[in-house]
Design a protein around this motif. Structure first.
Motif, PDB file in Angstrom:
ATOM      1  N   ARG A  91       0.763  -1.239   0.059  1.00 23.73           N
ATOM      2  CA  ARG A  91       0.026   0.159   0.127  1.00 23.73           C
ATOM      3  C   ARG A  91       0.791   1.146  -0.016  1.00 23.73           C
ATOM      4  O   ARG A  91       0.724   1.994  -1.087  1.00 23.73           O
ATOM      5  CB  ARG A  91      -0.830  -0.039   1.114  1.00 23.73           C
ATOM      6  N   ARG A  92       1.561   1.272   0.944  1.00 26.94           N
ATOM      7  CA  ARG A  92       2.475   2.528   1.110  1.00 26.94           C
ATOM      8  C   ARG A  92       3.476   2.846   0.074  1.00 26.94           C
ATOM      9  O   ARG A  92       3.609   3.800  -0.551  1.00 26.94           O
ATOM     10  CB  ARG A  92       3.108   2.660   2.550  1.00 26.94           C
ATOM     11  N   THR A  93       4.146   1.679  -0.308  1.00 26.09           N
ATOM     12  CA  THR A  93       4.846   1.716  -1.187  1.00 26.09           C
ATOM     13  C   THR A  93       4.646   2.153  -2.789  1.00 26.09           C
ATOM     14  O   THR A  93       5.280   3.027  -3.288  1.00 26.09           O
ATOM     15  CB  THR A  93       5.488   0.146  -1.698  1.00 26.09           C
ATOM     16  N   MET A  94       3.352   1.663  -2.937  1.00 31.01           N
ATOM     17  CA  MET A  94       2.764   2.221  -4.082  1.00 31.01           C
ATOM     18  C   MET A  94       2.514   3.614  -4.058  1.00 31.01           C
ATOM     19  O   MET A  94       2.661   4.528  -5.129  1.00 31.01           O
ATOM     20  CB  MET A  94       1.225   1.632  -4.254  1.00 31.01           C
ATOM     21  N   GLU A  95       2.153   4.285  -2.981  1.00 31.90           N
ATOM     22  CA  GLU A  95       1.944   5.459  -2.963  1.00 31.90           C
ATOM     23  C   GLU A  95       3.231   6.366  -2.921  1.00 31.90           C
ATOM     24  O   GLU A  95       3.459   7.407  -3.985  1.00 31.90           O
ATOM     25  CB  GLU A  95       1.189   6.047  -1.563  1.00 31.90           C
ATOM     26  N   LYS A  96       4.173   6.106  -2.250  1.00 29.38           N
ATOM     27  CA  LYS A  96       5.425   6.855  -1.873  1.00 29.38           C
ATOM     28  C   LYS A  96       6.430   6.883  -3.426  1.00 29.38           C
ATOM     29  O   LYS A  96       6.817   7.868  -3.367  1.00 29.38           O
ATOM     30  CB  LYS A  96       6.129   6.111  -0.813  1.00 29.38           C
ATOM     31  N   GLN A  97       6.226   5.850  -3.965  1.00 31.36           N
ATOM     32  CA  GLN A  97       7.055   5.922  -5.399  1.00 31.36           C
ATOM     33  C   GLN A  97       6.281   6.169  -6.665  1.00 31.36           C
ATOM     34  O   GLN A  97       6.817   5.946  -7.519  1.00 31.36           O
ATOM     35  CB  GLN A  97       7.545   4.534  -5.316  1.00 31.36           C
ATOM     36  N   THR A  98       5.363   7.046  -6.416  1.00 32.14           N
ATOM     37  CA  THR A  98       4.452   7.130  -7.567  1.00 32.14           C
ATOM     38  C   THR A  98       5.417   8.120  -8.718  1.00 32.14           C
ATOM     39  O   THR A  98       5.081   8.124  -9.842  1.00 32.14           O
ATOM     40  CB  THR A  98       3.348   8.183  -7.452  1.00 32.14           C
ATOM     41  N   ARG A  99       6.380   8.904  -8.142  1.00 33.43           N
ATOM     42  CA  ARG A  99       7.307   9.533  -9.054  1.00 33.43           C
ATOM     43  C   ARG A  99       8.128   8.840 -10.097  1.00 33.43           C
ATOM     44  O   ARG A  99       8.381   9.083 -10.939  1.00 33.43           O
ATOM     45  CB  ARG A  99       7.974  10.418  -8.212  1.00 33.43           C
ATOM     46  N   THR A 100       8.409   7.666  -9.540  1.00 37.32           N
ATOM     47  CA  THR A 100       9.292   6.687 -10.098  1.00 37.32           C
ATOM     48  C   THR A 100       8.704   5.469 -10.784  1.00 37.32           C
ATOM     49  O   THR A 100       9.339   4.657 -11.664  1.00 37.32           O
ATOM     50  CB  THR A 100      10.648   6.354  -9.557  1.00 37.32           C
ATOM     51  N   THR A 101       7.792   4.995 -10.079  1.00 42.76           N
ATOM     52  CA  THR A 101       7.314   3.586 -10.651  1.00 42.76           C
ATOM     53  C   THR A 101       5.841   3.484 -10.617  1.00 42.76           C
ATOM     54  O   THR A 101       5.058   4.211  -9.923  1.00 42.76           O
ATOM     55  CB  THR A 101       7.807   2.774  -9.290  1.00 42.76           C
ATOM     56  N   ARG A 102       5.353   2.787 -11.332  1.00 45.38           N
ATOM     57  CA  ARG A 102       3.952   2.380 -11.719  1.00 45.38           C
ATOM     58  C   ARG A 102       3.732   1.094 -11.618  1.00 45.38           C
ATOM     59  O   ARG A 102       4.684   0.235 -11.661  1.00 45.38           O
ATOM     60  CB  ARG A 102       3.227   2.736 -13.200  1.00 45.38           C
ATOM     61  N   PHE A 103       2.697   0.599 -10.697  1.00 51.14           N
ATOM     62  CA  PHE A 103       2.189  -0.823 -10.626  1.00 51.14           C
ATOM     63  C   PHE A 103       1.288  -1.372 -11.513  1.00 51.14           C
ATOM     64  O   PHE A 103       0.299  -0.434 -11.869  1.00 51.14           O
ATOM     65  CB  PHE A 103       1.904  -0.948  -9.248  1.00 51.14           C
ATOM     66  N   CYS A 104       1.520  -2.333 -11.973  1.00 49.45           N
ATOM     67  CA  CYS A 104       0.371  -2.964 -12.859  1.00 49.45           C
ATOM     68  C   CYS A 104      -0.014  -4.383 -11.901  1.00 49.45           C
ATOM     69  O   CYS A 104       0.599  -5.299 -12.139  1.00 49.45           O
ATOM     70  CB  CYS A 104       0.853  -3.310 -14.115  1.00 49.45           C
ATOM     71  N   LEU A 105      -1.228  -4.347 -11.630  1.00 47.94           N
ATOM     72  CA  LEU A 105      -1.771  -5.802 -11.111  1.00 47.94           C
ATOM     73  C   LEU A 105      -2.556  -6.326 -11.888  1.00 47.94           C
ATOM     74  O   LEU A 105      -3.352  -5.907 -12.362  1.00 47.94           O
ATOM     75  CB  LEU A 105      -2.385  -5.543  -9.680  1.00 47.94           C
ATOM     76  N   VAL A 106      -2.397  -7.625 -12.204  1.00 50.20           N
ATOM     77  CA  VAL A 106      -2.920  -8.596 -13.189  1.00 50.20           C
ATOM     78  C   VAL A 106      -3.654  -9.656 -12.335  1.00 50.20           C
ATOM     79  O   VAL A 106      -2.790 -10.487 -11.555  1.00 50.20           O
ATOM     80  CB  VAL A 106      -2.070  -8.970 -14.197  1.00 50.20           C
ATOM     81  N   CYS A 107      -4.993 -10.022 -12.344  1.00 51.65           N
ATOM     82  CA  CYS A 107      -5.663 -11.117 -11.489  1.00 51.65           C
ATOM     83  C   CYS A 107      -6.815 -11.503 -12.104  1.00 51.65           C
ATOM     84  O   CYS A 107      -7.487 -10.989 -13.117  1.00 51.65           O
ATOM     85  CB  CYS A 107      -6.066 -10.564 -10.201  1.00 51.65           C
ATOM     86  N   ASN A 108      -7.157 -12.503 -11.995  1.00 50.28           N
ATOM     87  CA  ASN A 108      -8.516 -13.341 -12.132  1.00 50.28           C
ATOM     88  C   ASN A 108      -9.691 -12.593 -11.478  1.00 50.28           C
ATOM     89  O   ASN A 108     -10.817 -12.332 -12.180  1.00 50.28           O
ATOM     90  CB  ASN A 108      -8.397 -14.648 -12.278  1.00 50.28           C
ATOM     91  N   TYR A 109      -9.463 -12.797 -10.161  1.00 53.02           N
ATOM     92  CA  TYR A 109     -10.725 -12.447  -9.449  1.00 53.02           C
ATOM     93  C   TYR A 109     -10.459 -11.150  -8.557  1.00 53.02           C
ATOM     94  O   TYR A 109      -9.408 -10.927  -7.731  1.00 53.02           O
ATOM     95  CB  TYR A 109     -11.178 -13.332  -8.396  1.00 53.02           C
ATOM     96  N   VAL A 110     -10.913 -10.131  -8.941  1.00 53.44           N
ATOM     97  CA  VAL A 110     -10.507  -8.522  -8.360  1.00 53.44           C
ATOM     98  C   VAL A 110     -11.042  -8.666  -6.983  1.00 53.44           C
ATOM     99  O   VAL A 110     -10.624  -7.924  -5.912  1.00 53.44           O
ATOM    100  CB  VAL A 110     -11.432  -7.574  -8.931  1.00 53.44           C
ATOM    101  N   SER A 111     -12.080  -9.597  -6.445  1.00 53.40           N
ATOM    102  CA  SER A 111     -12.501  -9.531  -5.054  1.00 53.40           C
ATOM    103  C   SER A 111     -11.474 -10.071  -4.196  1.00 53.40           C
ATOM    104  O   SER A 111     -11.478  -9.879  -3.053  1.00 53.40           O
ATOM    105  CB  SER A 111     -13.910 -10.387  -4.964  1.00 53.40           C
ATOM    106  N   ARG A 112     -10.339 -10.681  -4.582  1.00 51.15           N
ATOM    107  CA  ARG A 112      -9.411 -11.039  -3.730  1.00 51.15           C
ATOM    108  C   ARG A 112      -8.200  -9.993  -3.531  1.00 51.15           C
ATOM    109  O   ARG A 112      -7.295 -10.249  -2.873  1.00 51.15           O
ATOM    110  CB  ARG A 112      -8.770 -12.490  -4.245  1.00 51.15           C
ATOM    111  N   ILE A 113      -8.280  -8.935  -4.123  1.00 45.32           N
ATOM    112  CA  ILE A 113      -7.318  -7.841  -4.008  1.00 45.32           C
ATOM    113  C   ILE A 113      -8.075  -6.959  -2.848  1.00 45.32           C
ATOM    114  O   ILE A 113      -9.198  -6.844  -2.793  1.00 45.32           O
ATOM    115  CB  ILE A 113      -7.227  -7.014  -5.161  1.00 45.32           C
ATOM    116  N   ILE A 114      -7.188  -6.590  -1.929  1.00 47.75           N
ATOM    117  CA  ILE A 114      -7.755  -6.040  -0.701  1.00 47.75           C
ATOM    118  C   ILE A 114      -8.231  -4.678  -1.050  1.00 47.75           C
ATOM    119  O   ILE A 114      -7.644  -3.776  -2.054  1.00 47.75           O
ATOM    120  CB  ILE A 114      -6.918  -5.628   0.436  1.00 47.75           C
ATOM    121  N   GLN A 115      -9.152  -3.960  -0.479  1.00 46.96           N
ATOM    122  CA  GLN A 115      -9.681  -2.639  -0.927  1.00 46.96           C
ATOM    123  C   GLN A 115      -8.962  -1.645  -1.164  1.00 46.96           C
ATOM    124  O   GLN A 115      -8.883  -0.819  -1.980  1.00 46.96           O
ATOM    125  CB  GLN A 115     -10.975  -2.453   0.192  1.00 46.96           C
ATOM    126  N   PRO A 116      -7.955  -1.214  -0.224  1.00 45.31           N
ATOM    127  CA  PRO A 116      -6.957   0.000  -0.283  1.00 45.31           C
ATOM    128  C   PRO A 116      -6.093  -0.062  -1.490  1.00 45.31           C
ATOM    129  O   PRO A 116      -5.671   0.695  -1.942  1.00 45.31           O
ATOM    130  CB  PRO A 116      -6.001  -0.368   0.882  1.00 45.31           C
TER     131      PRO A 116
END
Lengths: 355, 361
Positions: B160-185
């Motif tokens: 969670r925090r890593t994703m926010e802090k590094q927005t300047r240098t990094t983008r995240f791309c999550l790939v999954c089948n079931y979105v319900s298994r990814i936590i809300q935050p």
């Protein structure tokens, strides 16, 4: 001196006794360079393993038959050390990942990575990939199956997987879509009879047709079982007679008696007795699934359709619970108690109806 | 010593001839090394991606210089999630692809420790906005977390925090089948894109293209049954096409028939399903169990049976809605139990009893 089962196991694809079309297709597969991952499934005793060994021989020649047992040390992320027994030749490695219990994920990843990273030593070898054979894939945990997904794609240039399972129900769709499914149906009764007769002929015995039919009936289309039974008949009495009865495993008789005693009387005392018998079965390593199936088959015989449905439902319910818990005996006993309860009520109701 | 050297030399010398030949042979082979068609026909650019308009539009804008949000791609298997992001990454970074992408999937170790160490340290590196060859490129890196639904919750929370802090240098791309298994935050930090199952027309187009490229002869009926069995999963359809072609062999030029497709896909022939229905209608328990035994002996899978039976029941006109509901509920229960490893025979017997009672009334 080896058992008939091993002695008369076909060694090459062209020698297989049944499913010849499929054997031809597999041969075509080997001839072409790109060999896919395979998922071989079918009931037990249908010849899945035989087909896989034949296929490996077709791929690599007689070299695959030089087998050695090895135990591979594997360290889990939590630092636990495991030893896994593997059977391997220069070209393939065979392992039963469910030996490792909950650590099967590490075993699968480690093994595939290991064998994928080491290239074939001998560059003249015809194939530039090795084969990893995983048996009993249906007992592989979901976690381990997920781990396989990407591994399968990543190391596809140096490593092919052959997965062997009884059913594809428990294999996750992602794996199924990455493999070429090979369905091995059980041989038909006529096919088993002809194989039995051939084996007996080679042994210099004559097998009466009636006895062969009896054996086949008892074997439930399981070729391995049929061959074993045939051989035990031979041990019992040679030359083989028509009237001879094939020997059933003793636990089957025992199980039938247990079911009968449940039908006979429904009381706490009887339950205690049955418990003893169930323990006896379990301590002889009879799988719980089979006990459930055997009990159910006998128990429903005296019920009307509505009651049958209820009993079957309960059996399905409790058998499922076995897989969630660790102690099978609880659920077996719960099923027996439940059945007694239902059955007694049913009997009493029908007595009341009579008056 | 000398003899040792000599033999060594001899050995290598004698080996050199054939191995040299081998090398060239190998080189040739590498040129047309047999690859799975799935890999061979993976879309190379974002524009090649079949359907999935929204994502493609966003990525296209990003390619022309716009900013890229954190992405969450979800949808059923074989709809091109991984292909899309990989193609986009390749186009964005060209040769620097390796340095700028961190791809992690379920087969890599991906507990909380890895998120903390590897992902964090990768995310903290800064990236320049110019390629070595002087062309401009986006000044960020991409972390692709494939099959993110099999990540533990703890690991997801660590992101969670890593994703926010590094927005300047990094983008995240999550790939999954079931979105319900990814936590809300996590889902709230990403732009979500749903990948739809592919339409029939698109799959036919793609399959026909591939079969013409690979000289595969396939009947029109077979193509239809292939698509029906694949159910919008393009990867499955292509794999099946290739498997059929392989099993036929190179010399055999006869067309692929629907039967071949059914066998390779592991689909149960419809006569078995019809048989089960008619045997249940007869209301004889022993006949049903016998039929089940036969069914299991043939090696068909119970899970597949449930799927096909479900379609059949839902489409059936003669069963009342109430009974349909009862049967479907039982189907669901059985499917769940089978997944957990319950015995196929018992579950199917249970199902058949329900079926019998419902069909009777």
């Amino acid at each position: 001196m080896s058992l008939w089962v091993d002695k008369y196991r076909p060694k090459s694809l062209s020698l297989l006794d049944y499913h010849k079309d499929q054997a031809n297709q597999l041969k075509n597969l080997v001839k072409q360079g790109d060999f896919p991952h395979l998922l071989v499934y079918g009931p037990s005793g249908a010849g899945k393993k035989t087909r896989v060994t034949c296929l490996l021989r077709e791929l690599y020649g007689p070299g695959v038959e030089k087998l050695r047992m090895e135990s591979v040390p594997i360290t889990t992320p939590s630092g636990k050390k495991l030893d896994i027994k593997t059977i391997s030749s220069n070209y393939h490695i065979e392992v039963n990942p469910s030996d490792a219990g909950i650590y099967d994920r590490c075993v699968v990843m480690e093994l595939v990575k290991n064998s994928a990273q080491t290239h074939q030593l001998d560059p003249t070898g015809q194939r530039d990939f090795k084969v990893v054979v995983l048996t009993e894939v249906d007992s592989l945990s979901v976690d381990a199956q997920h781990a396989l997904r990407r591994t399968m794609e990543k190391y596809v240039s140096t490593c092919r997987l052959i997965l062997i399972s009884n059913s594809t129900s428990r294999v996750i769709p992602a794996i199924r879509s990455r493999c070429l499914g090979v369905r091995v149906a059980a041989p038909t009764q006529d096919q088993i009879i002809s194989i039995l007769q051939m084996a007996c002929k080679k042994e210099g015995l004559s097998l009466p047709l009636d006895l062969a039919k009896k054996i086949v009936d008892k074997s439930e289309r399981n070729l391995r079982l049929a061959l074993l039974m045939c051989e035990s008949c031979k041990v019992q009495e040679t030359p083989l007679k028509e009237k001879q009865e094939p020997i059933l495993p003793q636990w089957q008789v025992f199980l039938k008696d247990t079911a009968r005693s449940i039908m006979h009387e429904q009381s706490p005392k009887q339950l205690m007795e049955v418990r003893g018998r169930l323990y006896e079965l379990l301590s002889h390593n009879i799988p719980i699934q089979i006990i459930f199936k055997g009990l159910l088959k006998e128990l429903v015989s005296n019920c009307d359709m509505k009651l049958k449905a209820v009993v079957v439902e309960e059996a399905a319910f409790f058998e499922h619970r076995v897989h969630q818990g660790s102690k099978g005996i609880f659920h077996l006993e719960a099923f027996v108690a439940k059945f007694m309860c239902i059955y007694k009520k049913f009997m009493e109701d029908s007595v009341i109806d009579m008056f | 010593m000398q003899s040792f050297l000599k033999t060594g030399k001899l050995g290598s010398g004698s080996g050199a001839g054939p191995s040299g030949d081998k090398q060239s042979g190998k080189g040739q082979k590498r040129g047309n090394r047999p690859t799975p068609w799935v890999e061979k026909y993976r879309p190379k650019t974002v524009d090649d991606v079949v359907e999935q308009g929204d994502v493609v539009e966003v990525l296209r804008q990003c390619l022309s210089g716009a900013d890229l949000p954190n992405l969450l791609l979800y949808g059923p298997p074989g709809t091109g999630k991984t292909s899309t992001i990989l193609a986009a990454a390749r186009q964005l970074f060209g040769d620097m692809y390796r340095d700028r992408i961190l791809e992690l999937n379920a087969s890599d170790e991906r507990g909380i420790q890895i998120i903390r160490d590897k992902v964090k340290s990768f995310a903290q590196l800064s990236a320049s906005g110019i390629r070595p060859d002087g062309k401009p490129c986006p000044a960020f890196k991409i972390v692709i977390l494939d099959e993110a639904d099999s990540m533990t919750h703890a690991a997801q929370a660590a992101l969670r925090r890593t994703m926010e802090k590094q927005t300047r240098t990094t983008r995240f791309c999550l790939v999954c089948n079931y979105v319900s298994r990814i936590i809300q935050p996590l889902t709230s930090r990403c732009t979500k894109f749903r990948f739809k199952p592919l339409g029939e027309v698109k799959i036919i187009e793609r399959l026909q293209f591939i079969s013409s490229q690979e000289n595969v002869n396939i009947e029109q009926d077979a193509l239809q049954s292939l698509i029906a069995a694949a159910g919008g999963d393009l990867r499955r359809a292509i794999t099946c096409l290739q498997s059929c072609a392989r099993l036929k062999g190179k010399d055999d030029t006869s067309a692929i028939t629907p039967d071949d497709v059914v066998e390779v896909m592991g689909v149960i022939p419809s006569r078995w399903i019809d048989g089960l229905m008619s045997v249940s209608e007869e209301f004889d328990y022993y006949k049903v169990t016998e039929y089940l035994d036969q069914f299991i002996m043939e090696g068909y899978s119970a899970g597949q049976l449930l799927e096909q039976l479900h379609l059949k029941i839902v489409m059936c006109d003669t069963i009342s809605d109430k009974h349909k509901a009862t049967i479907c509920e039982k189907l669901a229960v059985c499917a769940y139990r089978l997944q957990e490893g319950a015995s196929e025979y018992l579950q199917m017997a249970d199902l058949c009893c329900t079926l019998m009672l419902c069909l009777r009334q």
